[in-house]
Enzyme design. Structure first.
Site, PDB file in Angstrom:
ATOM      1  N   ASP A  20       0.831  -1.218   0.000  1.00  0.00           N
ATOM      2  CA  ASP A  20       0.000   0.000   0.000  1.00  0.00           C
ATOM      3  C   ASP A  20       0.861   1.261   0.000  1.00  0.00           C
ATOM      4  OD1 ASP A  20      -2.348   1.430  -0.005  1.00  0.00           O
ATOM      5  OD2 ASP A  20      -2.681   1.259   2.153  1.00  0.00           O
ATOM      6  N   ASN A  22       1.174   3.415  -2.937  1.00  0.00           N
ATOM      7  CA  ASN A  22       1.676   3.800  -4.264  1.00  0.00           C
ATOM      8  C   ASN A  22       1.196   5.189  -4.675  1.00  0.00           C
ATOM      9  OD1 ASN A  22       2.566   1.190  -4.249  1.00  0.00           O
ATOM     10  ND2 ASN A  22       1.180   0.448  -5.840  1.00  0.00           N
ATOM     11  N   ARG A  24       0.150   7.719  -2.779  1.00  0.00           N
ATOM     12  CA  ARG A  24       0.766   8.794  -1.984  1.00  0.00           C
ATOM     13  C   ARG A  24       2.228   8.997  -2.359  1.00  0.00           C
ATOM     14  NH1 ARG A  24      -1.004   6.220   3.389  1.00  0.00           N
ATOM     15  NH2 ARG A  24      -1.669   4.624   1.895  1.00  0.00           N
ATOM     16  N   ARG A  33      -0.786   9.116  -9.853  1.00  0.00           N
ATOM     17  CA  ARG A  33      -0.933   7.933  -8.994  1.00  0.00           C
ATOM     18  C   ARG A  33      -0.419   6.677  -9.693  1.00  0.00           C
ATOM     19  NH1 ARG A  33      -4.039   7.373  -4.757  1.00  0.00           N
ATOM     20  NH2 ARG A  33      -4.473   5.270  -5.460  1.00  0.00           N
ATOM     21  N   HIS A  37       2.163   3.097  -8.957  1.00  0.00           N
ATOM     22  CA  HIS A  37       1.987   1.648  -9.193  1.00  0.00           C
ATOM     23  C   HIS A  37       3.190   1.112  -9.975  1.00  0.00           C
ATOM     24  CE1 HIS A  37      -1.924   2.097  -7.542  1.00  0.00           C
ATOM     25  NE2 HIS A  37      -2.473   2.673  -8.590  1.00  0.00           N
ATOM     26  N   GLU A  67     -12.496  -4.587  -3.604  1.00  0.00           N
ATOM     27  CA  GLU A  67     -12.992  -3.223  -3.375  1.00  0.00           C
ATOM     28  C   GLU A  67     -12.325  -2.203  -4.298  1.00  0.00           C
ATOM     29  OE1 GLU A  67     -12.165  -5.362  -0.751  1.00  0.00           O
ATOM     30  OE2 GLU A  67     -14.319  -5.752  -0.631  1.00  0.00           O
ATOM     31  N   TRP A  69     -12.284  -1.977  -7.361  1.00  0.00           N
ATOM     32  CA  TRP A  69     -13.108  -1.584  -8.520  1.00  0.00           C
ATOM     33  C   TRP A  69     -13.762  -0.234  -8.292  1.00  0.00           C
ATOM     34  CZ3 TRP A  69     -12.188  -4.403 -12.650  1.00  0.00           C
ATOM     35  CH2 TRP A  69     -11.817  -5.746 -12.496  1.00  0.00           C
ATOM     36  N   LEU A 132      10.239 -20.823  -3.705  1.00  0.00           N
ATOM     37  CA  LEU A 132       9.336 -19.831  -3.107  1.00  0.00           C
ATOM     38  C   LEU A 132       8.038 -19.833  -3.897  1.00  0.00           C
ATOM     39  CD1 LEU A 132       8.673 -17.219  -1.396  1.00  0.00           C
ATOM     40  CD2 LEU A 132       9.724 -15.912  -3.251  1.00  0.00           C
ATOM     41  N   ARG A 185       1.823  -4.623   6.498  1.00  0.00           N
ATOM     42  CA  ARG A 185       1.192  -3.591   5.674  1.00  0.00           C
ATOM     43  C   ARG A 185       2.073  -2.357   5.652  1.00  0.00           C
ATOM     44  NH1 ARG A 185      -5.019  -1.987   4.786  1.00  0.00           N
ATOM     45  NH2 ARG A 185      -4.677  -0.344   3.237  1.00  0.00           N
ATOM     46  N   GLU A 204       1.265 -12.694  13.039  1.00  0.00           N
ATOM     47  CA  GLU A 204       1.852 -11.524  13.704  1.00  0.00           C
ATOM     48  C   GLU A 204       1.768 -10.348  12.736  1.00  0.00           C
ATOM     49  OE1 GLU A 204       2.748 -11.291  16.803  1.00  0.00           O
ATOM     50  OE2 GLU A 204       2.335 -13.424  17.159  1.00  0.00           O
TER      51      GLU A 204
END
Ligand code: IPE
Ligand code: IPE
Ligand code: MG
Length: 240
Positions: A20, A22, A24, A33, A37, A67, A69, A132, A185, A204
Site C-alpha cells: 500500500d 503507491n 501517496r 498515482r 503503481h 474493493e 473496482w 518460493l 502492511r 503476527e
C-alpha cells in the site's frame, strides 16, 4: 538491519504483504498515482529477492482487492494492463529464480480475459518450482474467498455435520496455502482491508510507515526480525 540479526531456524513460513501507498508516493513527487503503481514493481521484485535470501517459502502479496473496482475507471484500466505487462516482463526471471507463481481471487468476474491468460501462462511456466511460492492476490477479498469456499463445499456435496475448519481450508482458492505467520502492511495504514481474513487469524501483524514503492528487502528483513521478537502464544501460555 541485515539478515545477520535473524535466526535462520525461525523464519516465518508464510509472509503476507499489503502493498500500500503507491498513490501517496507518487503524489508526494508531483507524479500521477499510476506512476506510483509502476514504481511498485521494483519493490515487489526486491521483496521476492529478500524472501529467497531469507528462505521464506510462501510470499503472498495483495495486488488488487475486490474493493479496488471503486477507483476511477482509468486507474482500474491501468492496473489491469500494468499487471498483465508485469507478468510478461518478469515471469522468466522469476522462473529462473525458482519462484512458483500462483494467484488467488475471483477469476471469472470482471478481470480482462487477456490478463487471465497471462496469469494461467505464468502459473503453468513456474508450476514445478519449489524455492518460493509467490501468490498474487488479484481481484481478491477475504470475505469473497470464504463465500466462494462455502459455495464450493455445497457444490461438492459436503454435509453440514462433516464440516470443520480443515474442510473450509480445502475449499479456499489455494488449498495448499498455509496459515499466515507474518502479515505486513506498508504506508502507515492500520487495517486489514479484507486481506487473507481466514488465514491470518494468528498472524503476527507488522505495520510500517514505508510507502510500497520504497520497500526493499531490508524492510522485509526488519519485519522478520520484529516477528522473531514476538511470543506467539496461540491462546496458550507460549514460551514467555
Ligand atoms: C496500493 O497503493 C496499490 C493498490 C491498491 C492497487 P494505493 O493505490 O492504495 O496507494 P495509496 O494508498 O492511495 O497511497
Ligand atoms: C489494499 O489497499 C489493497 C491493495 C493493496 C491491493 P487499499 O489502498 O485499497 O485499502 P484501503 O482502501 O485504504 O483500505
Ligand atoms: Mg491504499
Amino acid at each position: 538491519m541485515s539478515n545477520e540479526g535473524i535466526d535462520p531456524a525461525r523464519i516465518p513460513r508464510h509472509v503476507a504483504c499489503v502493498m500500500d501507498g503507491n498513490g501517496r508516493w507518487a503524489q508526494r513527487r508531483g507524479l500521477r498515482r499510476t506512476d506510483g503503481h509502476s514504481a511498485g514493481e521494483e519493490a515487489l521484485l526486491d521483496a521476492v529477492e529478500g524472501a529467497l535470501e531469507l528462505g521464506i517459502e510462501w510470499l503472498t502479496v495483495y495486488a488488487f482487492s475486490t474493493e479496488n473496482w471503486r477507483r476511477p475507471a482509468d486507474e482500474v484500466r491501468f492496473l489491469m494492463r500494468f499487471n498483465e505487462n508485469l507478468l510478461v516482463r518478469r515471469r522468466d526471471e522469476l522462473n529462473e529464480k525458482g519462484v512458483r507463481i500462483r494467484f488467488i481471487g475471483r477469476r471469472d468476474w470482471k478481470v480482462p480475459k487477456r490478463l487471465i491468460r497471462r496469469m494461467d501462462e505464468s502459473v503453468a511456466l513456474t508450476a514445478e518450482n519449489r524455492r518460493l511460492t509467490l501468490t498474487i492476490a488479484f481481484n481478491y477479498g477475504g470475505r469473497a474467498e470464504i463465500i466462494d469456499g462455502i459455495k464450493a463445499m455445497i457444490t461438492s456435496g459436503v454435509t453440514a455435520d462433516s464440516i470443520d475448519e480443515s474442510t473450509l481450508d480445502k475449499h479456499l482458492y489455494d488449498p495448499e496455502m498455509p496459515d499466515v505467520d507474518l502479515w505486513i502492511r506498508t504506508s502507515g495504514e492500520f487495517r486489514t482491508s479484507n486481506f487473507l481474513v481466514w488465514q491470518s487469524v494468528y498472524a503476527e501483524l507488522v505495520f510500517t510507515e514505508t510507502l510500497w514503492p520504497d520497500f526493499r528487502r531490508r524492510h522485509l528483513a526488519d519485519a522478520v526480525a520484529e516477528y522473531q521478537r514476538r511470543d506467539r502464544r496461540f491462546g496458550g501460555l507460549g514460551t514467555g
